[in-house]
Structure formats: structure tokens, C-alpha cells
Motif scaffolding. Structure first.
Motif, PDB file in Angstrom:
ATOM      1  N   LEU A 146       0.839  -1.208   0.000  1.00 47.98           N
ATOM      2  CA  LEU A 146       0.000   0.000   0.000  1.00 47.98           C
ATOM      3  C   LEU A 146       0.870   1.252   0.000  1.00 47.98           C
ATOM      4  O   LEU A 146       0.573   2.235  -0.695  1.00 47.98           O
ATOM      5  N   GLY A 147       1.972   1.211   0.764  1.00 49.35           N
ATOM      6  CA  GLY A 147       2.899   2.342   0.743  1.00 49.35           C
ATOM      7  C   GLY A 147       3.526   2.524  -0.622  1.00 49.35           C
ATOM      8  O   GLY A 147       3.704   3.647  -1.103  1.00 49.35           O
ATOM      9  N   LEU A 148       3.862   1.399  -1.276  1.00 53.51           N
ATOM     10  CA  LEU A 148       4.403   1.465  -2.624  1.00 53.51           C
ATOM     11  C   LEU A 148       3.396   2.085  -3.582  1.00 53.51           C
ATOM     12  O   LEU A 148       3.747   2.925  -4.421  1.00 53.51           O
ATOM     13  N   ALA A 149       2.128   1.692  -3.461  1.00 56.35           N
ATOM     14  CA  ALA A 149       1.101   2.233  -4.350  1.00 56.35           C
ATOM     15  C   ALA A 149       0.990   3.748  -4.195  1.00 56.35           C
ATOM     16  O   ALA A 149       0.879   4.488  -5.192  1.00 56.35           O
ATOM     17  N   ARG A 150       1.016   4.255  -2.944  1.00 51.51           N
ATOM     18  CA  ARG A 150       0.944   5.707  -2.735  1.00 51.51           C
ATOM     19  C   ARG A 150       2.158   6.401  -3.361  1.00 51.51           C
ATOM     20  O   ARG A 150       2.021   7.453  -4.002  1.00 51.51           O
TER      21      ARG A 150
END
Length: 570
Positions: free
Chosen positions: A530-534
Motif C-alpha cells: 500500500l505504501g508502494l502504491a501511494r
């Protein structure tokens, strides 16, 4: 100029009129086509196949050895080892001056070496043997026998092709090999009975492999049935052979086929025609073992087949029999290595079940047994395969038996890295993706994420196109996410790395297998993903984010497919 063109046209017409063409370099094998893979990977695959062929040469009956030598020469030719290729073909010609393939292959080698005199002499010898000499000289010996053996040797080569990228390609190659043997049988009415049984054995082997591919592809049983029945008939002849190797393996193959008969809706008629109605497959396996009881090389071959079939207790027992006959690890290392491999597989099976919550802790005594066997071998005949196997054992001894995330024995991990370094010293070892994957996993457990990521990248680079072994790519993503979460990579660096390596993986791995590996990574690293997606959205990479989330949404697809764990013991 006109004369040379006319001669070339006459040669083309002559070749078109021939019912067969001697030699191996014109066969429709992937080996003879333009390579698809980089030169380094093609050379690796050729050397691995050649190593297996050298072992075949040790076991082969005398009539089959020329076929093996022709392949060894062909592999040497494509590895640019032209002198070795020439020596293999000359060895066949010295043992059997009427061998057509030997002279045809020598023509090809001498042509590459630029030795025109020798090339013309071999071509003339070949023409006389085939009755095509310009002076009208009759062929020496029986041309029918020459043709039959020529075609049988070519058929044998189709069981050892290199570079097939799909089951469909392997199916085509195996079917072509069987067709050549059929043609050889048409010419070979005068072939001695025992030599012909050797042909039947190889044909049955090709048929069994072909049936396995058809099963994999989900082919209709009516497509499988004629070949299945014919394989039973071939093996019925081979079990009468005086060659213990052929006879023992024929009974083993009969057991395999009788187990496979349940994959048909009705028992194939060949089972009844050949007199195997009610025969228990275990009785067939028992006969195979009884025939081989005093022959360690044959027992070792049977143990490998039982291991492949998932009959681990039977495989262990067969290894023990081989060691009872010959305990010396230098002379019988195969028994030690196979028994170690069985213990490793048993441990990995239990480990996977534990990870999925389907069983308790795996039995680490399997690792101790494998370690003991491999240490016996590595003391007297160390080599790439043994170094790789024992490195794998030490890795699993050094990590936890639940999720492979924690070091429980630092010394074992270090010892694993030492053995893997020794394996990597060889030219062949440096090209094996499984070695790089295992090194990366050791380094990741030791907290060296950057070094681990470098190993995983190399593993992906060394994987063949179409490979189903996606574990290296999944480990690479996890290593990159770990570096990012530890502030060793910036958002931009992580985005660029993931983008580049995901695109490379899409070109290399089957889509369903890649999706499965991505799902595993996302499930185990949800917060980081999820951090990568942001971070990717911030960088203006919404297409990559969309791909990631589409992958997660498709989690139900292909869920029954087992994960592509690489078998380290090649």
C-alpha cells in the motif's frame, strides 16, 4: 559458375529423392534452430544435458553407445568444442566403419574447420556406403541395416533436445523421434532381436514422456489411447531382454503405466491384450527391484524414478539396497545423493504445509540425514551438484521452520554461503539461477537486503523465457520493499526498480504463474505494498498501480496451482 549451380541443383534433387538423410545437424530439433536464449544460457543448458548424457553412456548397452556419442559430439559442436566433436564422431567411425551418421557428422565438422580434403573424403565414404558413389561402386554391407541404425540413432537424439519452450514443442519433438524409430523398424528386418529390444525400450521411454505431456495439456483420452496401448506392447517385448538395465526399467515403466490406466474412463484394451489384467503396479516395481538387486547403477536409476513418482519410502529402500551392495561414496555417490534429495524433498513438503497451516512443524531430522549423506560425498568427490545440495541443507538448518524469516543458526547460514561460493566457482555454477536464489535467501536472512536483491536480480536474469520458477522474482520484490521500509531506497528508486523488473518478469514468466507469485508477495507484505502504491501515484505511475491492484483482485484465479518453487537438485 553455371556448372556449380547445376551441381547444386543435382544435389538438391538427389537429396529430395532420398528416403532418409544421415547426420544430426539437419534434424528438426530445437538444438539445430537459431537459439532463442542468450549464448550464456544456451551453453549452460547444453552442458547440463551433456552431463546427463555422459551418465547415459556409462549405462548404455553396446548397440546404443553410438547414438549417445553422436549426441555428445553434436553438443560439443554447438559449444564450439570442434576437436572434441570430431573425436566423438571418429570414435564411432572407428568402432563401426559403416555408421552413416558418423561420416555425415564428420562432413559437417570438417566443413566448419575448413579442412576441405577431409570433408570430401568423408563425403565420398558416405556416398559409397549409401550406394551413391559416382563410380557406381556398390554399397559395402547391407544398406538396409545401415539405414535402420542411422534412423534409430536420429530417433534417440529426439529424447535429449535442448531449448524447447513449451509442452507443445516437446510433444512435437518426441513424436518426431518416435516416427524415426518406426521408419528404422521398417528398414531393420535383419536387426538382431536384442538390439531391436533396445530400440523398443527407447521408444517406450519417448512414448511415456509424450503421454505425460498430453496429460499435462489435458488432451482427450482418445488421443492418448493408441500410444498408451502401443507402449504396453513395446514393454512386453523389453521385459524379455537379456540386458538387466532394460529389463528392470521396463518392469518399472509397466508399473507406471498400470497406475496411469486409472486416468482413462475405461481400462485401455492394451492392458488386457498384453496379459496385464489384474496385475498390481507394486508387483511390477517389485520385479524391477528384484532384477536389479545386485546392480547399484540400476538400483540408483530405479530410486530416482520412484522419487519422481512420489514413492519416497520405496526410493529410500532402493537407495539402501544400492548402498548395501556398494558403500563406498566415491564409487556409489549417486545413492547417497538421491537419498539426500529424498530427505530434502520430504522436509520441503512438510515446510510448505506448515506455512499454509495444514500441518505441524516439519521434521528437521530429514535435514540431519541429508547432511550426513552429502558430507560423505563432498569429502571424496566434491562437485557442483553436491555443493549446491549441501548448501541448500545448511540454509534450511539455519532458518526457522515456520516462515523462513528468522535465523536460528548463524553458523549454518555461513556454511551454506561457503558451499554456494564453491559451487559458483565453476563456469556452469555461475549460470544457475537456483544458486543465485539460494544465496539471496541466505543473505536476506542475515539482514543484507542490498546483497540479497543483487542475487535475486541475477536469478531472474538467468531464468529461461517461459520458466515457471517465479520465486526469485517474488523474493526480489520483497527485498526491494524491505530496503524501502528501512529507508535504504527512496520512493523514486523503489518505483523505478519495481517498474523495470516487473516489465522484465512479464516478458519472461507465464502470466498465470507471475500473477500467483505477485499475490503471495502482496498477501505477505500488505502494508509495504500500500505504501508502494501511494509512492507510485505520487510519481505519476498510475498504470503500474492499476496492474498491482488488478493482480490482487484476481486472487481467486489459479489458486489451485502450486507455487513455482525451484528444485535445487538439477
Amino acid at each position: 559458375m553455371a556448372e556449380s549451380e547445376a551441381a547444386a541443383e543435382d544435389l538438391d534433387v538427389l537429396i529430395d529423392d532420398l528416403d532418409y538423410l544421415p547426420g544430426h545437424f539437419h534434424l528438426e530439433l530445437q538444438l539445430n534452430f537459431e537459439p532463442r536464449s542468450p549464448a550464456l544460457l544456451r551453453a549452460r543448458d547444453l552442458k547440463l544435458q551433456r552431463d546427463g548424457l555422459r551418465h547415459e553412456l556409462e549405462l548404455a548397452a553396446a548397440p546404443q553407445r553410438p547414438a549417445v556419442r553422436h549426441l555428445l559430439g553434436t553438443f560439443a559442436f554447438y559449444l564450439e568444442e570442434l576437436d572434441e566433436a570430431r573425436e566423438h564422431f571418429l570414435a564411432v567411425a572407428r568402432e563401426d566403419p559403416s555408421n552413416l551418421n558418423a561420416w555425415a557428422n564428420l562432413v559437417h565438422v570438417y566443413g566448419r574447420l575448413g579442412q576441405e580434403g577431409e570433408e570430401e573424403a568423408c563425403a565420398g565414404r558416405l556416398a559409397r556406403l549409401m550406394g551413391l558413389a559416382e563410380d557406381g561402386e556398390e554399397a559395402a554391407g547391407d544398406p538396409q541395416l545401415h539405414a535402420a541404425r542411422c534412423l534409430a540413432e536420429q530417433g534417440y537424439a529426439h529424447g535429449f533436445d535442448v531449448g524447447c519452450a513449451s509442452p507443445e514443442e516437446r510433444e512435437r519433438v518426441l513424436a518426431a523421434g518416435i516416427a524415426l524409430y518406426d521408419k528404422a523398424l521398417g528398414y531393420g528386418q535383419q536387426i538382431p532381436k536384442e538390439e531391436k529390444r533396445g530400440w523398443y525400450f527407447t521408444m517406450a521411454t519417448l512414448f511415456i514422456r509424450l503421454d505425460g505431456i498430453l496429460l499435462e495439456l489435458g488432451s482427450e483420452e482418445q488421443k492418448r489411447l493408441p500410444a498408451f496401448n502401443r507402449t504396453l506392447a513395446l514393454l512386453r517385448q523389453v521385459v524379455k531382454s537379456s540386458d538387466l538395465h532394460h529389463r528392470a526399467l521396463a518392469w518399472c515403466y509397466l508399473g507406471m503405466l498400470l497406475e496411469r490406466k486409472d486416468t482413462f474412463s475405461t481400462t485401455p484394451m492394451g492392458v488386457h491384450d498384453c496379459g496385464y489384467s489384474g496385475t498390481d503396479p507394486l508387483d511390477c516395481f517389485g520385479k524391477a527391484i528384484e532384477i536389479a538387486k545386485d546392480q547399484p547403477p540400476i538400483l540408483n536409476r530405479l530410486a530416482k524414478i520412484f522419487h519422481f513418482l512420489g514413492k519416497q519410502d520405496m526410493a529410500i529402500g532402493t537407495c539402501n539396497m544400492a548402498l548395501d551392495v556398494l558403500r563406498d561414496p566415491e564409487l556409489n555417490r549417486q545413492a547417497y545423493c538421491t537419498r539426500a534429495k529424498i530427505h530434502i524433498r520430504a522436509y520441503l513438503h512438510d515446510l510448505e504445509r506448515a506455512k499454509m497451516g495444514l500441518g505441524g512443524m516439519p521434521d528437521r531430522s530429514h535435514l540431519a540425514c541429508a547432511k550426513a549423506d552429502l558430507e560423505e560425498v563432498v569429502k571424496v568427490c566434491p562437485g557442483l551438484k553436491t555443493y549446491l545440495d549441501i548448501g541448500q541443507v545448511y540454509y534450511y538448518m539455519g532458518v526457522d521452520a515456520v516462515q523462513e524469516l528468522l535465523a536460528v543458526d548463524e553458523a549454518a547460514l555461513n556454511q551454506a554461503l561457503v558451499f554456494l561460493a564453491k559451487a559458483g566457482e565453476s563456469e556452469l555454477g555461475a549460470t544457475l539461477p537456483e544458486l543465485q536464489l539460494l544465496r539471496g535467501k541466505c543473505l536476506r536472512i542475515k539482514g543484507e537486503e542490498a546483497n540479497a536483491a543483487a542475487c535475486f536480480k541475477r536469478a531472474v536474469e538467468l531464468d529461461d523465457a517461459g520458466s515457471s520458477h517465479t520465486e526469485g522474482f517474488g523474493c526480489l520484490l520483497e527485498a526491494l520493499l524491505a530496503q524501502w521500509s528501512q529507508a535504504q531506497l527512496s520512493d523514486g528508486e523503489l518505483g523505478r526498480e519495481v517498474d523495470a523488473w516487473l516489465r522484465r518478469a512479464q516478458r519472461k514468466y507465464p502470466a498465470a504463474r507471475l500473477r500467483q507469485e505477485l499475490q503471495r508477495v502482496w498477501r505477505c507484505n500488505t502494508g509495504e505494498v500500500l505504501g508502494l502504491a501511494r509512492a507510485l501515484v505520487t510519481q505519476g505511475r498510475p498504470a503500474l498501480v492499476r496492474l498491482l491492484f488488478e493482480t490482487m483482485e484476481r486472487e481467486g484465479e489459479g489458486a489451485s496451482t502450486p507455487r513455482g518453487r525451484r528444485a535445487f537438485s538439477f
